[in-house]
Design a protein around this motif. Structure first.
Motif, PDB file in Angstrom:
ATOM      1  N   GLY A  17      -3.919  -8.553   5.687  1.00 27.65           N
ATOM      2  CA  GLY A  17      -2.819  -9.379   5.217  1.00 27.65           C
ATOM      3  C   GLY A  17      -1.472  -8.719   5.353  1.00 27.65           C
ATOM      4  O   GLY A  17      -1.334  -7.582   5.831  1.00 27.65           O
ATOM      5  N   THR A  18      -0.451  -9.451   4.883  1.00 28.81           N
ATOM      6  CA  THR A  18       0.923  -8.961   4.860  1.00 28.81           C
ATOM      7  C   THR A  18       1.560  -9.370   3.536  1.00 28.81           C
ATOM      8  O   THR A  18       1.117 -10.317   2.887  1.00 28.81           O
ATOM      9  CB  THR A  18       1.760  -9.540   6.010  1.00 28.81           C
ATOM     10  OG1 THR A  18       1.763 -10.970   5.926  1.00 28.81           O
ATOM     11  CG2 THR A  18       1.200  -9.130   7.363  1.00 28.81           C
TER      12      THR A  18
ATOM     13  N   ALA B 257       2.282  -4.339   5.562  1.00 31.15           N
ATOM     14  CA  ALA B 257       1.183  -4.819   6.382  1.00 31.15           C
ATOM     15  C   ALA B 257      -0.096  -4.147   5.907  1.00 31.15           C
ATOM     16  O   ALA B 257      -0.154  -2.920   5.783  1.00 31.15           O
ATOM     17  CB  ALA B 257       1.423  -4.513   7.861  1.00 31.15           C
ATOM     18  N   ILE B 258      -1.108  -4.940   5.592  1.00 27.28           N
ATOM     19  CA  ILE B 258      -2.379  -4.424   5.095  1.00 27.28           C
ATOM     20  C   ILE B 258      -3.388  -4.465   6.223  1.00 27.28           C
ATOM     21  O   ILE B 258      -3.685  -5.538   6.771  1.00 27.28           O
ATOM     22  CB  ILE B 258      -2.877  -5.255   3.904  1.00 27.28           C
ATOM     23  CG1 ILE B 258      -1.830  -5.250   2.776  1.00 27.28           C
ATOM     24  CG2 ILE B 258      -4.210  -4.720   3.381  1.00 27.28           C
ATOM     25  CD1 ILE B 258      -2.133  -6.231   1.673  1.00 27.28           C
ATOM     26  N   SER B 259      -3.912  -3.297   6.615  1.00 24.30           N
ATOM     27  CA  SER B 259      -4.852  -3.238   7.726  1.00 24.30           C
ATOM     28  C   SER B 259      -6.173  -3.900   7.357  1.00 24.30           C
ATOM     29  O   SER B 259      -6.482  -4.113   6.188  1.00 24.30           O
ATOM     30  CB  SER B 259      -5.093  -1.783   8.131  1.00 24.30           C
ATOM     31  OG  SER B 259      -5.781  -1.095   7.096  1.00 24.30           O
ATOM     32  N   SER B 260      -6.950  -4.213   8.357  1.00 22.01           N
ATOM     33  CA  SER B 260      -8.247  -4.849   8.128  1.00 22.01           C
ATOM     34  C   SER B 260      -9.243  -3.842   7.556  1.00 22.01           C
ATOM     35  O   SER B 260      -9.297  -2.687   7.986  1.00 22.01           O
ATOM     36  CB  SER B 260      -8.771  -5.418   9.449  1.00 22.01           C
ATOM     37  OG  SER B 260     -10.053  -5.988   9.285  1.00 22.01           O
TER      38      SER B 260
ATOM     39  N   VAL C 273      -1.957   0.753   4.110  1.00 20.91           N
ATOM     40  CA  VAL C 273      -0.781  -0.076   3.859  1.00 20.91           C
ATOM     41  C   VAL C 273       0.396   0.516   4.616  1.00 20.91           C
ATOM     42  O   VAL C 273       0.716   1.695   4.452  1.00 20.91           O
ATOM     43  CB  VAL C 273      -0.457  -0.149   2.351  1.00 20.91           C
ATOM     44  CG1 VAL C 273       0.781  -1.008   2.117  1.00 20.91           C
ATOM     45  CG2 VAL C 273      -1.643  -0.717   1.581  1.00 20.91           C
ATOM     46  N   LEU C 274       1.051  -0.298   5.443  1.00 26.72           N
ATOM     47  CA  LEU C 274       2.192   0.138   6.231  1.00 26.72           C
ATOM     48  C   LEU C 274       3.459  -0.454   5.635  1.00 26.72           C
ATOM     49  O   LEU C 274       3.568  -1.669   5.474  1.00 26.72           O
ATOM     50  CB  LEU C 274       2.042  -0.315   7.685  1.00 26.72           C
ATOM     51  CG  LEU C 274       3.219  -0.004   8.616  1.00 26.72           C
ATOM     52  CD1 LEU C 274       3.363   1.502   8.780  1.00 26.72           C
ATOM     53  CD2 LEU C 274       3.026  -0.683   9.966  1.00 26.72           C
TER      54      LEU C 274
ATOM     55  N   PRO D 247      -2.973   4.562   1.158  1.00 27.77           N
ATOM     56  CA  PRO D 247      -4.162   3.765   0.841  1.00 27.77           C
ATOM     57  C   PRO D 247      -3.838   2.611  -0.106  1.00 27.77           C
ATOM     58  O   PRO D 247      -2.988   2.731  -0.979  1.00 27.77           O
ATOM     59  CB  PRO D 247      -5.088   4.780   0.169  1.00 27.77           C
ATOM     60  CG  PRO D 247      -4.132   5.754  -0.466  1.00 27.77           C
ATOM     61  CD  PRO D 247      -2.962   5.856   0.466  1.00 27.77           C
ATOM     62  N   GLY D 248      -4.486   1.498   0.087  1.00 28.08           N
ATOM     63  CA  GLY D 248      -4.417   0.370  -0.834  1.00 28.08           C
ATOM     64  C   GLY D 248      -5.796   0.110  -1.407  1.00 28.08           C
ATOM     65  O   GLY D 248      -6.788   0.721  -0.995  1.00 28.08           O
TER      66      GLY D 248
END
Length: 230
Positions: free
Chosen positions: A44-45, A57-60, A95-96, A107-108
């Motif tokens: 997600g974002t 931006a949340i990576s998969s 998390v970017l 990390p998220g």
């Protein structure tokens, strides 16, 4: 707040996909047990307006949970009572953070809760079925955390456990057509409302129908009206 930074607004887009494999064992003509695994992927974002514009931006990331349950049936009166448990799942995507003059990863953590589901149905008259369910989810144990260097990590959710009630009636009007009407109630004291949960109480009225064309082909459809309170 995100480590001292007040959010003026938050817009988030979360994508989730799930693949479930289930199996059932018939213990006798009235009792059965079932179970399986659920494989879920999230990404997600999020756009956060604080001191400046913070785009996340949340990576998969993927996780596996399990499902177990048991059911009791009396086919002569269309009675079926089942109890199901689904375990929690924990996702730890990177998390970017961008648009504040730098971009860093951290990390998220996104969690889905333990959930308990009790369902029942029973014939109450010829061609008429009463059905309902109670679902309890332990959202209080399923926080969302985001990390954005150099601010650190912070919990951006404030969830409480939830219980949802549903009851309805189904009717077979002819050999080809049947319909259903149901009401779902999800109460809340509204204390768990956050930027990620902008509403609390909601009630849903659903109407559905199924038409049998023949040769094993059915056409189904329905509509739901949901009212939120804030």
């Amino acid at each position: 707040d995100f480590v001292g930074l007040p959010f003026q607004s938050l817009t988030a887009n979360l994508s989730a996909k799930a693949l479930t494999a289930m199996g059932k064992y018939q213990i006798n003509d009235r009792v059965s047990a079932y179970g399986g695994l659920k494989y879920q992927t999230v990404s997600g974002t999020a756009d956060l307006t604080a001191v400046g514009a913070a785009n996340l931006a949340i990576s998969s990331d993927s996780a596996v949970s399990f499902i177990v349950g048991a059911a009791y049936e009396i086919p002569d009166i269309a009675l079926r009572v089942s109890a199901t448990y689904e375990s929690a799942a924990k996702f730890t995507p990177d998390v970017l953070l961008a648009d504040l003059g730098f971009a860093n990863t951290g990390p998220g953590e996104i969690n889905t809760p333990d959930a308990f589901l009790l369902e029942f149905q029973s014939g109450i008259a010829p061609n008429t079925l009463l059905f309902g369910s109670i679902r309890h989810a332990k959202w209080g144990d399923a926080p969302v955390l985001l990390s954005a260097v150099p601010f650190g990590s912070a919990e951006v959710s404030d969830f409480s456990d939830s219980t949802t009630y549903s009851i309805g009636v189904g009717r077979k009007f002819s050999e080809k057509f049947s319909g259903s009407l149901s009401l779902t109630h999800a109460p809340s004291d509204c204390t768990d409302v956050s930027l990620l949960a902008p509403t609390c109480n909601n009630n849903t009225l659903s109407v559905g129908g199924k038409y049998s064309v023949g040769n094993g082909v059915d056409i189904s459809g329905g509509v739901s009206f949901r009212k939120y309170s804030t």
